[in-house]
Enzyme design. Structure first.
Site, mmCIF file in Angstrom:
data_model
loop_
_atom_site.group_PDB
_atom_site.id
_atom_site.type_symbol
_atom_site.label_atom_id
_atom_site.label_comp_id
_atom_site.label_asym_id
_atom_site.label_seq_id
_atom_site.Cartn_x
_atom_site.Cartn_y
_atom_site.Cartn_z
ATOM 1 C CD GLN A 159 -3.020 -1.126 2.186
ATOM 2 O OE1 GLN A 159 -3.534 -0.054 2.453
ATOM 3 N NE2 GLN A 159 -3.430 -2.267 2.732
ATOM 4 C CE LYS B 134 2.734 1.912 7.136
ATOM 5 N NZ LYS B 134 2.436 0.601 7.748
ATOM 6 C CD GLU C 89 -0.100 -0.948 5.304
ATOM 7 O OE1 GLU C 89 0.368 0.175 5.069
ATOM 8 O OE2 GLU C 89 0.581 -1.990 5.292
ATOM 9 C CG LEU D 33 13.977 1.189 12.759
ATOM 10 C CD1 LEU D 33 13.719 -0.297 12.554
ATOM 11 C CD2 LEU D 33 14.256 1.473 14.228
ATOM 12 C CG ASP E 10 -0.577 -8.024 7.344
ATOM 13 O OD1 ASP E 10 -0.520 -9.050 6.649
ATOM 14 O OD2 ASP E 10 -0.096 -6.932 6.979
ATOM 15 C CD GLU F 257 12.487 -5.764 9.081
ATOM 16 O OE1 GLU F 257 13.508 -5.063 9.323
ATOM 17 O OE2 GLU F 257 11.623 -5.440 8.249
ATOM 18 C CG ASP G 44 3.782 -3.130 7.886
ATOM 19 O OD1 ASP G 44 3.016 -2.151 7.838
ATOM 20 O OD2 ASP G 44 3.878 -3.961 6.966
#
Length: 562
Positions: free
Chosen positions: A238, A254, A275, A361, A427, A432, A447
């Site tokens: 998205q 976003k 999202e 990051l 989702d 990570e 996310d």
């Protein structure tokens, strides 16, 4: 004769008045006694769950040695108490179980749902004068002492001081670029902008320290700092943009795609959901309230889509997607796998657009990250089930597979599953870690835009890692109990925390039904742990295998006995 009759009548009246006075005093005393014996809050005795949770909230934890939380009060292990076995040795019971025994309970779990009622509640000050959020962060469970962080545990380090003749080589001087500040940074943190201090504060076990004084100015800059560049982020399903600031900081943008009080369509699969910008903001606040500190700081912001995106972007593909809607609003849609078309365009009102901005990051060239496939990843199919959805003993296989077979990786993953269940995020297909630390580090909770989609329905399958593995950190377990108490109620502290975001002035970032769902789901998590303990107790005669004791350690380092 007449005088005698008058005297007799007067004496009768006086005696009657005296008897009436005595009777009224006795009646008043009886009424007062019955009122004094009546409970102030309820006519029924408090539930056992209320007793144990109140005991947890008021327990005075102190340090054990240099880095651990102390054991419960001494009188919970006196001879003759249920904590002592037949040979006089203390039984291996958890903190909450010892408190429960003191309160006359056998099961301290599963009762959290009985504490208080759910629904709207203002963040009233506590007896100490602190708000509920301030009181929560002042609680000992959020102030556990820790040992100094070793040099090798910092993600990034500033070069050490060099000779005066080489001083110029350690000074970072910005190139002359239009819109960027002319900055000069050196080894002193006072010269660093908030985003750089955030990067330098990342360590093996957390993204930022407890009570970090840098978090507030960092969030403030995300919400107010001038934007000098906006380009579309490559990859992803998205629309997302990378915003740059004059001090060379960057943030992930976003946009608002859905109204805050709007629920996700029940006919949509989880992999087809929008999202949401407010989900990213709320996830950061929830992660901090749970004591994780594994989500980068996020702030809400009102962006002018013309002056802060269209006019300054150097991304020609993005620039070509701007258009004016039939009612005059400025819209754009970018390029991505889902929802990047004129039918799903992002529009200002007429130019103002709500969005979330999450601090980026460190660049991958400085701090590489490893992407891990989630063992409980969903099938992302309309007809197939994942292996964990068909095999109830699935966790036995996971426990034998590196890196889940040792260290804290499994309980770290279950921490993330609890976070996802509370905010209804289905989702989580990957996660990570920073590659520098190998397998011995925390998980990044990135996310979270598809969270907080539905408040009227809970998704129990998100809790599969907890239900199947029956393992949870002691610190997480105790904090969840604390957040189920009325004086620290999760919905109340979330409401208060979110009220500090700039977008909250327009409307609450989470609607009341979403806040109520947090309390309901929290009770579900506690009941799941209770079932695990009951099952373990029946199989092995103990419950120690359920609770992973991380309170005798601090930031992964063994505590020194005092």
């Amino acid at each position: 004769m007449m005088r005698w009759c008058v005297r007799r009548r007067s004496r009768t009246i006086c005696l009657s008045l005296a008897f009436a006075t005595v009777f009224l005093h006795l009646l008043l005393a009886l009424v007062s006694l019955s009122v004094d014996q009546r409970p102030c809050d309820s006519t029924s005795s408090p539930s056992p769950g209320t007793n144990i949770l109140r005991a947890l909230a008021h327990t005075n934890f102190t340090s054990l040695g240099g880095s651990a939380i102390a054991q419960p009060p001494v009188d919970t292990t006196q001879l003759g108490s249920p904590d002592i076995d037949a040979k006089g040795h203390p039984k291996r019971l958890s903190v909450a179980h010892k408190m429960a025994t003191k309160a006359g309970l056998e099961d301290p779990l599963g009762m959290a749902a009985k504490v208080g009622g759910y629904g709207p509640s203002t963040a009233k000050p506590t007896e100490s004068g602190l708000s509920k959020l301030e009181a929560l962060f002042s609680h000992p469970l959020y102030n556990m002492p820790s040992l100094p962080i070793p040099d090798e545990d910092w993600l990034l380090k500033v070069k050490p001081k060099v000779k005066a003749s080489e001083k110029s080589s350690q000074m970072w001087v910005s190139a002359s670029q239009n819109g960027y500040e002319d900055v000069r940074w050196n080894s002193s943190s006072d010269s660093h902008p908030p985003w750089l201090r955030f990067h330098l504060g990342i360590s093996r076990w957390q993204l930022y320290p407890r009570h970090d004084p840098n978090t507030e100015p960092l969030v403030q800059q995300l919400a107010t700092h001038r934007i000098v560049s906006a380009v579309q982020k490559s990859g992803g399903t998205q629309l997302k943009l990378v915003m740059s600031f004059p001090n060379y900081g960057q943030a992930m943008f976003k946009p608002m795609k859905q109204e805050r009080d709007e629920e996700t369509n029940y006919n949509l699969y989880y992999f087809s959901d929008f999202e949401r910008h407010n989900a990213e903001i709320a996830a950061f606040h929830l992660d901090r309230i749970l004591g994780y500190r594994r989500i980068p700081p996020v702030a809400g912001r009102l962006v002018d889509v013309v002056t802060e995106i269209k006019d300054i972007t150097t991304d020609h593909k993005l620039a070509r997607t701007f258009f004016a809607s039939p009612v005059g609003n400025v819209c754009f849609y970018g390029q991505c796998s889902y929802y990047c078309s004129t039918e799903h365009a992002v529009c200002g009102r007429p130019r103002a657009l709500e969005a979330s901005l999450a601090v980026m990051l460190p660049d991958l060239s400085l701090a590489t990250r490893r992407i891990w496939r989630s063992p409980w990843r969903r099938s992302y199919s309309r007809s197939k089930l994942a292996k964990w959805e068909k095999d109830p003993d699935y966790c036995s296989m996971v426990k034998k597979t590196p890196p889940y077979n040792k260290g804290t990786r499994l309980v770290d993953f279950i921490d993330m599953a609890i976070l996802d269940f509370l905010m209804s995020n289905l989702d989580r297909h990957h996660y990570e870690t920073f590659e520098k630390y190998g397998n011995n580090t925390f998980l990044l909770h990135l996310d979270n835009g598809r969270a907080f989609g539905r408040h009227s329905k809970d998704e129990p399958s998100i809790l599969a890692p907890l239900e199947q593995c029956c393992r949870i950190r002691r610190s997480t377990w105790l904090r969840l109990h604390l957040l189920s108490l009325p004086q620290y109620r999760l919905s109340d502290v979330m409401r208060e925390s979110l009220s500090h975001d700039r977008l909250a002035s327009a409307a609450p970032l989470l609607s009341e039904p979403h806040l109520a769902a947090l309390d309901r789901r929290l009770a579900t998590v506690l009941r799941a742990v209770s079932r695990c303990q009951e099952r373990q107790s029946g199989e092995s005669g103990g419950v120690d295998d359920v609770i992973y004791n991380d309170l005798t350690y601090s930031e992964g380092m063994v505590a020194q006995d005092g």
